[in-house]
Write a protein that holds these residues in place. Sequence first.
Motif, PDB file in Angstrom:
ATOM      1  N   LEU A  67     -35.542 -14.498   3.339  1.00 48.34           N
ATOM      2  CA  LEU A  67     -34.264 -14.887   2.740  1.00 48.34           C
ATOM      3  C   LEU A  67     -34.367 -16.185   1.940  1.00 48.34           C
ATOM      4  N   ALA A  68     -35.335 -17.008   2.287  1.00 45.85           N
ATOM      5  CA  ALA A  68     -35.461 -18.294   1.607  1.00 45.85           C
ATOM      6  C   ALA A  68     -36.206 -18.183   0.283  1.00 45.85           C
ATOM      7  N   GLU A  69     -36.776 -17.054  -0.008  1.00 50.03           N
ATOM      8  CA  GLU A  69     -37.482 -16.908  -1.279  1.00 50.03           C
ATOM      9  C   GLU A  69     -36.494 -17.009  -2.437  1.00 50.03           C
ATOM     10  N   HIS A  70     -36.961 -17.626  -3.514  1.00 52.75           N
ATOM     11  CA  HIS A  70     -36.107 -17.894  -4.670  1.00 52.75           C
ATOM     12  C   HIS A  70     -35.583 -16.603  -5.281  1.00 52.75           C
ATOM     13  N   SER A  71     -36.422 -15.596  -5.389  1.00 54.07           N
ATOM     14  CA  SER A  71     -35.995 -14.347  -6.028  1.00 54.07           C
ATOM     15  C   SER A  71     -34.914 -13.640  -5.206  1.00 54.07           C
ATOM     16  N   ALA A  72     -35.015 -13.720  -3.880  1.00 54.01           N
ATOM     17  CA  ALA A  72     -33.998 -13.091  -3.042  1.00 54.01           C
ATOM     18  C   ALA A  72     -32.662 -13.804  -3.198  1.00 54.01           C
ATOM     19  N   ILE A  73     -32.707 -15.123  -3.243  1.00 57.58           N
ATOM     20  CA  ILE A  73     -31.469 -15.897  -3.407  1.00 57.58           C
ATOM     21  C   ILE A  73     -30.861 -15.622  -4.778  1.00 57.58           C
ATOM     22  N   GLU A  74     -31.706 -15.592  -5.788  1.00 55.43           N
ATOM     23  CA  GLU A  74     -31.197 -15.360  -7.138  1.00 55.43           C
ATOM     24  C   GLU A  74     -30.597 -13.964  -7.277  1.00 55.43           C
ATOM     25  N   SER A  75     -31.235 -12.958  -6.700  1.00 57.06           N
ATOM     26  CA  SER A  75     -30.695 -11.599  -6.818  1.00 57.06           C
ATOM     27  C   SER A  75     -29.394 -11.446  -6.041  1.00 57.06           C
ATOM     28  N   LYS A  76     -29.283 -12.083  -4.889  1.00 57.42           N
ATOM     29  CA  LYS A  76     -28.024 -12.009  -4.141  1.00 57.42           C
ATOM     30  C   LYS A  76     -26.907 -12.742  -4.876  1.00 57.42           C
ATOM     31  N   ALA A  77     -27.229 -13.882  -5.477  1.00 60.44           N
ATOM     32  CA  ALA A  77     -26.221 -14.613  -6.235  1.00 60.44           C
ATOM     33  C   ALA A  77     -25.749 -13.795  -7.430  1.00 60.44           C
ATOM     34  N   THR A  78     -26.655 -13.086  -8.064  1.00 61.39           N
ATOM     35  CA  THR A  78     -26.298 -12.267  -9.219  1.00 61.39           C
ATOM     36  C   THR A  78     -25.473 -11.053  -8.802  1.00 61.39           C
ATOM     37  N   LYS A  79     -25.904 -10.376  -7.758  1.00 61.95           N
ATOM     38  CA  LYS A  79     -25.233  -9.141  -7.342  1.00 61.95           C
ATOM     39  C   LYS A  79     -23.925  -9.392  -6.596  1.00 61.95           C
ATOM     40  N   LEU A  80     -23.962 -10.230  -5.603  1.00 62.20           N
ATOM     41  CA  LEU A  80     -22.788 -10.411  -4.743  1.00 62.20           C
ATOM     42  C   LEU A  80     -21.743 -11.351  -5.348  1.00 62.20           C
ATOM     43  N   LEU A  81     -22.204 -12.433  -5.942  1.00 62.91           N
ATOM     44  CA  LEU A  81     -21.274 -13.451  -6.443  1.00 62.91           C
ATOM     45  C   LEU A  81     -21.073 -13.379  -7.953  1.00 62.91           C
ATOM     46  N   LYS A  82     -21.785 -12.485  -8.622  1.00 57.37           N
ATOM     47  CA  LYS A  82     -21.688 -12.303 -10.071  1.00 57.37           C
ATOM     48  C   LYS A  82     -21.968 -13.611 -10.801  1.00 57.37           C
ATOM     49  N   MET A  83     -22.972 -14.315 -10.313  1.00 58.92           N
ATOM     50  CA  MET A  83     -23.361 -15.572 -10.945  1.00 58.92           C
ATOM     51  C   MET A  83     -24.427 -15.294 -11.995  1.00 58.92           C
ATOM     52  N   LYS A  84     -24.554 -16.199 -12.945  1.00 55.93           N
ATOM     53  CA  LYS A  84     -25.595 -16.097 -13.954  1.00 55.93           C
ATOM     54  C   LYS A  84     -26.066 -17.495 -14.311  1.00 55.93           C
ATOM     55  N   ARG A  85     -27.239 -17.543 -14.927  1.00 57.43           N
ATOM     56  CA  ARG A  85     -27.784 -18.837 -15.322  1.00 57.43           C
ATOM     57  C   ARG A  85     -26.960 -19.399 -16.477  1.00 57.43           C
ATOM     58  N   PRO A  86     -26.694 -20.694 -16.429  1.00 56.16           N
ATOM     59  CA  PRO A  86     -25.933 -21.280 -17.545  1.00 56.16           C
ATOM     60  C   PRO A  86     -26.798 -21.371 -18.801  1.00 56.16           C
ATOM     61  N   ASP A  87     -26.175 -21.142 -19.927  1.00 51.70           N
ATOM     62  CA  ASP A  87     -26.911 -21.308 -21.188  1.00 51.70           C
ATOM     63  C   ASP A  87     -26.723 -22.743 -21.684  1.00 51.70           C
ATOM     64  N   THR A  88     -27.403 -23.105 -22.709  1.00 50.66           N
ATOM     65  CA  THR A  88     -27.367 -24.488 -23.186  1.00 50.66           C
ATOM     66  C   THR A  88     -25.998 -24.876 -23.727  1.00 50.66           C
ATOM     67  N   LYS A  89     -25.203 -23.909 -24.203  1.00 49.45           N
ATOM     68  CA  LYS A  89     -23.889 -24.235 -24.715  1.00 49.45           C
ATOM     69  C   LYS A  89     -22.903 -24.575 -23.618  1.00 49.45           C
ATOM     70  N   SER A  90     -23.103 -23.993 -22.442  1.00 47.70           N
ATOM     71  CA  SER A  90     -22.151 -24.265 -21.359  1.00 47.70           C
ATOM     72  C   SER A  90     -22.562 -25.446 -20.486  1.00 47.70           C
ATOM     73  N   GLU A  91     -23.715 -26.048 -20.712  1.00 42.94           N
ATOM     74  CA  GLU A  91     -24.140 -27.200 -19.961  1.00 42.94           C
ATOM     75  C   GLU A  91     -23.387 -28.446 -20.402  1.00 42.94           C
ATOM     76  N   VAL A  92     -22.994 -29.271 -19.435  1.00 45.33           N
ATOM     77  CA  VAL A  92     -22.313 -30.533 -19.719  1.00 45.33           C
ATOM     78  C   VAL A  92     -23.130 -31.644 -19.072  1.00 45.33           C
ATOM     79  N   ILE A  93     -23.505 -32.609 -19.856  1.00 47.97           N
ATOM     80  CA  ILE A  93     -24.303 -33.713 -19.341  1.00 47.97           C
ATOM     81  C   ILE A  93     -23.398 -34.919 -19.203  1.00 47.97           C
ATOM     82  N   ILE A  94     -23.429 -35.539 -18.057  1.00 49.78           N
ATOM     83  CA  ILE A  94     -22.598 -36.701 -17.784  1.00 49.78           C
ATOM     84  C   ILE A  94     -23.518 -37.897 -17.622  1.00 49.78           C
TER      85      ILE A  94
END
Length: 104
Positions: free
Chosen positions: A74-101
């Motif tokens: 469960l701690a493997e990065h690919s497992a976490i990423e696939s669960k975040a994508t499938k269950l939570l409908k998350m995606k990687r942010p693109d450069t346009k949506s990044e905000v630097i403070i």
Amino acid sequence: MAVSRTALVTDIWQDIVRYALSYLLLVAVVISAFSVIYYTHVNRQTTSELEVLLSQRDELNIEWRNLLLEQNSLAEHSAIESKATKLLKMKRPDTKSEVIINLP
């Protein structure tokens, strides 16, 4: 009648006194026999309890190993990423949506 009864009691008492050591040894042997029986019983019960505890320990060790394997998978990065994508409908942010403070 009373004289013969008294004589009988006297004879019995003299025999008890004469063989007191034998009676004491007989009592000691009986007590020793019962103590051997008792401690053999206690030893068997303790051995049985030990076997149950060792069995429980083995079961817990197996469960712990399985949980470690599950944690590692469960701690493997690919497992976490696939669960975040499938269950939570998350995606990687693109450069346009990044905000630097910048902090002062």
